[in-house]
Design a protein around this motif. Structure first.
Motif, PDB file in Angstrom:
ATOM      1  N   ARG A  35       4.471  14.813 -13.674  1.00  0.00           N
ATOM      2  CA  ARG A  35       3.543  15.649 -14.441  1.00  0.00           C
ATOM      3  C   ARG A  35       3.858  17.132 -14.275  1.00  0.00           C
ATOM      4  NH1 ARG A  35      -1.396  11.937 -12.297  1.00  0.00           N
ATOM      5  NH2 ARG A  35      -1.296  10.325 -13.933  1.00  0.00           N
ATOM      6  N   TYR A  86       3.433   5.865  -5.728  1.00  0.00           N
ATOM      7  CA  TYR A  86       3.256   5.988  -7.173  1.00  0.00           C
ATOM      8  C   TYR A  86       2.226   7.079  -7.510  1.00  0.00           C
ATOM      9  CZ  TYR A  86       3.314   4.338 -12.027  1.00  0.00           C
ATOM     10  OH  TYR A  86       3.471   4.245 -13.385  1.00  0.00           O
ATOM     11  N   ASP A  87       1.121   7.092  -6.743  1.00  0.00           N
ATOM     12  CA  ASP A  87       0.017   8.009  -7.052  1.00  0.00           C
ATOM     13  C   ASP A  87       0.208   9.412  -6.491  1.00  0.00           C
ATOM     14  OD1 ASP A  87      -1.473   6.167  -8.505  1.00  0.00           O
ATOM     15  OD2 ASP A  87      -2.428   5.362  -6.708  1.00  0.00           O
ATOM     16  N   HIS A  88       0.865   9.531  -5.345  1.00  0.00           N
ATOM     17  CA  HIS A  88       0.913  10.823  -4.654  1.00  0.00           C
ATOM     18  C   HIS A  88       2.302  11.455  -4.617  1.00  0.00           C
ATOM     19  CE1 HIS A  88      -3.241  10.413  -3.295  1.00  0.00           C
ATOM     20  NE2 HIS A  88      -2.961   9.147  -3.016  1.00  0.00           N
ATOM     21  N   GLU A 104       0.823  -1.204   0.000  1.00  0.00           N
ATOM     22  CA  GLU A 104       0.000   0.000   0.000  1.00  0.00           C
ATOM     23  C   GLU A 104       0.867   1.267   0.000  1.00  0.00           C
ATOM     24  OE1 GLU A 104      -0.159  -1.714   4.277  1.00  0.00           O
ATOM     25  OE2 GLU A 104      -0.149  -2.458   2.200  1.00  0.00           O
ATOM     26  N   HIS A 116       5.357  10.071  -7.044  1.00  0.00           N
ATOM     27  CA  HIS A 116       6.041   9.976  -8.339  1.00  0.00           C
ATOM     28  C   HIS A 116       5.266  10.621  -9.484  1.00  0.00           C
ATOM     29  CE1 HIS A 116       8.490   8.549 -11.557  1.00  0.00           C
ATOM     30  NE2 HIS A 116       7.491   7.859 -12.076  1.00  0.00           N
ATOM     31  N   LEU A 117       4.043  10.174  -9.725  1.00  0.00           N
ATOM     32  CA  LEU A 117       3.298  10.712 -10.871  1.00  0.00           C
ATOM     33  C   LEU A 117       3.068  12.217 -10.791  1.00  0.00           C
ATOM     34  CD1 LEU A 117       0.648   8.000 -11.811  1.00  0.00           C
ATOM     35  CD2 LEU A 117       2.824   8.524 -12.921  1.00  0.00           C
ATOM     36  N   PRO A 118       2.643  12.759  -9.645  1.00  0.00           N
ATOM     37  CA  PRO A 118       2.466  14.220  -9.590  1.00  0.00           C
ATOM     38  C   PRO A 118       3.753  14.992  -9.873  1.00  0.00           C
ATOM     39  CG  PRO A 118       1.371  13.174  -7.734  1.00  0.00           C
ATOM     40  CD  PRO A 118       2.188  12.113  -8.387  1.00  0.00           C
ATOM     41  N   GLN A 151       1.772   1.903  -3.633  1.00  0.00           N
ATOM     42  CA  GLN A 151       0.669   2.539  -4.367  1.00  0.00           C
ATOM     43  C   GLN A 151       0.569   4.017  -4.011  1.00  0.00           C
ATOM     44  OE1 GLN A 151      -0.627   0.996  -6.735  1.00  0.00           O
ATOM     45  NE2 GLN A 151      -0.427  -1.193  -6.294  1.00  0.00           N
ATOM     46  N   TRP A 152       0.721   4.328  -2.738  1.00  0.00           N
ATOM     47  CA  TRP A 152       0.657   5.728  -2.320  1.00  0.00           C
ATOM     48  C   TRP A 152       1.809   6.517  -2.939  1.00  0.00           C
ATOM     49  CZ3 TRP A 152       3.509   9.426   0.227  1.00  0.00           C
ATOM     50  CH2 TRP A 152       2.809  10.559   0.655  1.00  0.00           C
ATOM     51  N   ARG A 193       2.907   1.208 -13.955  1.00  0.00           N
ATOM     52  CA  ARG A 193       2.669   0.864 -12.555  1.00  0.00           C
ATOM     53  C   ARG A 193       2.982  -0.612 -12.266  1.00  0.00           C
ATOM     54  NH1 ARG A 193      -0.856   3.000  -8.630  1.00  0.00           N
ATOM     55  NH2 ARG A 193      -1.698   4.388 -10.233  1.00  0.00           N
ATOM     56  N   HIS A 205       3.003  15.049  -3.679  1.00  0.00           N
ATOM     57  CA  HIS A 205       2.082  15.862  -4.482  1.00  0.00           C
ATOM     58  C   HIS A 205       2.796  16.743  -5.506  1.00  0.00           C
ATOM     59  CE1 HIS A 205      -0.804  14.316  -1.719  1.00  0.00           C
ATOM     60  NE2 HIS A 205      -0.417  15.058  -0.709  1.00  0.00           N
TER      61      HIS A 205
END
Length: 382
Positions: A181, A172-174, A166, A176-178, A169-170, A193, A239
């Motif tokens: 981008r 990757y989403d909160h 978990e 790395h990706l932000p 996942q956090w 992912r 973020h």
């Protein structure tokens, strides 16, 4: 579908990144065969300046975005076209100002002329690790070391290591990706992912930099138990917030990971790769950790980038001076090459020292572009 993606993740990742000699040779042979028809890109930026690329498809995601960004100098890319052409077009005159050709050495070397530079396709920045935290800390530039020590004391920074899915996942989403981008926008590229989960997280380590209240930055690393090498693969700040860069959190994470490596039987920390230009921002940032600049151990290490001046124009000269290169040195090894002319001073502020390069070469553009020999004058010996 999820099961199928999971099954495919390992071979896809190995094909892209493996450093095992047998697979590297197989990948290199395959790349050479597919170059019978090469990827060709033509791009024009404001000025105007027209760039070209011919070679392996990876050049569209690694080489051209960098060239376009540096050439545009904050302006737009006016036109870009991509097609597939016979390799023989590498021998034909190109309707561009500056041309890059990415391919194995056997295909590139016969094309070399006086107006060409032979570069590695990519370089990697690798820090040798010794089992001594103080020694690893001393590798960092003094100014950076003092700043990190002050921030650790004032903000309560510490390194957290986690193996919970978990947390991946956090991250990757909160984290790395932000970050990707915000920094790269539509040009963002990263590991998918599922591949990041199956092939990096489950075979490596996930680190967070935390303060007294929250996680502020993170780094996902692959660990090769055969070579005891820790490779930094995905990173970011929480973020993508610029405030975390302002505090130096991202830089501090590198320092703390080097300290962690010193006490966990790691022999080398691979800070990951970049294009062979001293003007690459990540190169100058990571140079503060005094890494060794090496050719990649994966299939990219068996490829070269030929940089060719097709037309001698003011914009071409501006580009060459603004972007010193890491080039193949006579007799082997790698060296820094700085261009200058009577109107343009060499960008010696883009430093190369402390990176294991053999030395640096200062080259006058009049000599490089108008003589039959190219070359330059070595001004520092490593």
């Amino acid at each position: 579908m999820l099961i199928r993606r999971s099954v495919l993740a390992q071979p896809v990742f190995a094909w892209r990144t493996s450093t095992r000699p047998g697979l590297v040779r197989l990948r290199s042979t395959w790349d050479d065969v597919r170059l019978r028809r090469a990827t060709s890109v033509r791009s024009t930026v404001d000025g105007p300046l027209t760039l070209g690329y011919l070679g392996i498809p990876e050049g569209t995601s690694h080489v051209m975005p960098f060239l376009e960004k540096q050439a545009a100098r904050g302006g737009p890319v006016l036109r870009r076209s991509t097609r597939t052409v016979p390799w023989a077009e590498a021998l034909a005159p190109a309707d561009v100002d500056l041309m890059a050709i990415g391919a194995p050495p056997a295909r590139v070397r016969p094309l070399l002329s006086a107006r060409d530079l032979l570069l590695p396709f990519r370089v990697e920045l690798v820090v040798p690790v010794v089992p001594d935290v103080a020694a690893m800390r001393a590798r960092v530039s003094r100014k950076e070391r003092q700043r990190v020590a002050r921030q650790r004391r004032d903000l309560g920074w510490r390194l957290e290591h986690t193996a919970a899915a978990e947390d991946f996942q956090w991250f990757y989403d909160h984290v790395h990706l932000p970050t990707m981008r915000r920094r790269h926008g539509p040009a963002t590229r990263s590991l998918e992912r599922d591949i990041a989960l199956q092939c990096v997280f489950r075979r490596g380590f996930l680190f967070f930099l935390t303060d007294e209240h929250e996680r502020v930055a993170g780094m996902l690393c692959l660990f090769d138990r055969r070579t005891r090498t820790l490779t930094l693969r995905l990173a970011g700040v929480t973020h993508g917030a610029p405030a975390h860069y302002a505090t130096g959190a991202f830089a501090a994470l590198y320092v703390l990971i080097l300290e962690w490596a010193a006490v966990h039987d790691v022999r080398a920390v691979n800070l990951s790769g970049c294009e062979p230009f001293l003007s690459k921002g990540i190169f100058q940032f990571k140079r503060k950790l005094h890494p060794q600049v090496v050719r990649p151990a994966d299939h990219f290490g068996a490829k070269r980038l030929l940089l060719r001046v097709v037309r001698d124009t003011p914009r071409v000269r501006d580009f060459l001076v603004a972007n010193p290169v890491i080039a193949e040195a006579p007799g082997g090894g790698l060296e820094a090459v700085y261009f200058h002319d009577d109107r343009r001073a060499a960008r010696l502020d883009l430093r190369w020292e402390g990176t294991g390069l053999r030395g640096a070469r200062l080259t006058h553009l009049d000599s490089f572009l108008r003589s039959t020999s190219g070359g330059g004058t070595p001004f520092v010996s490593a």
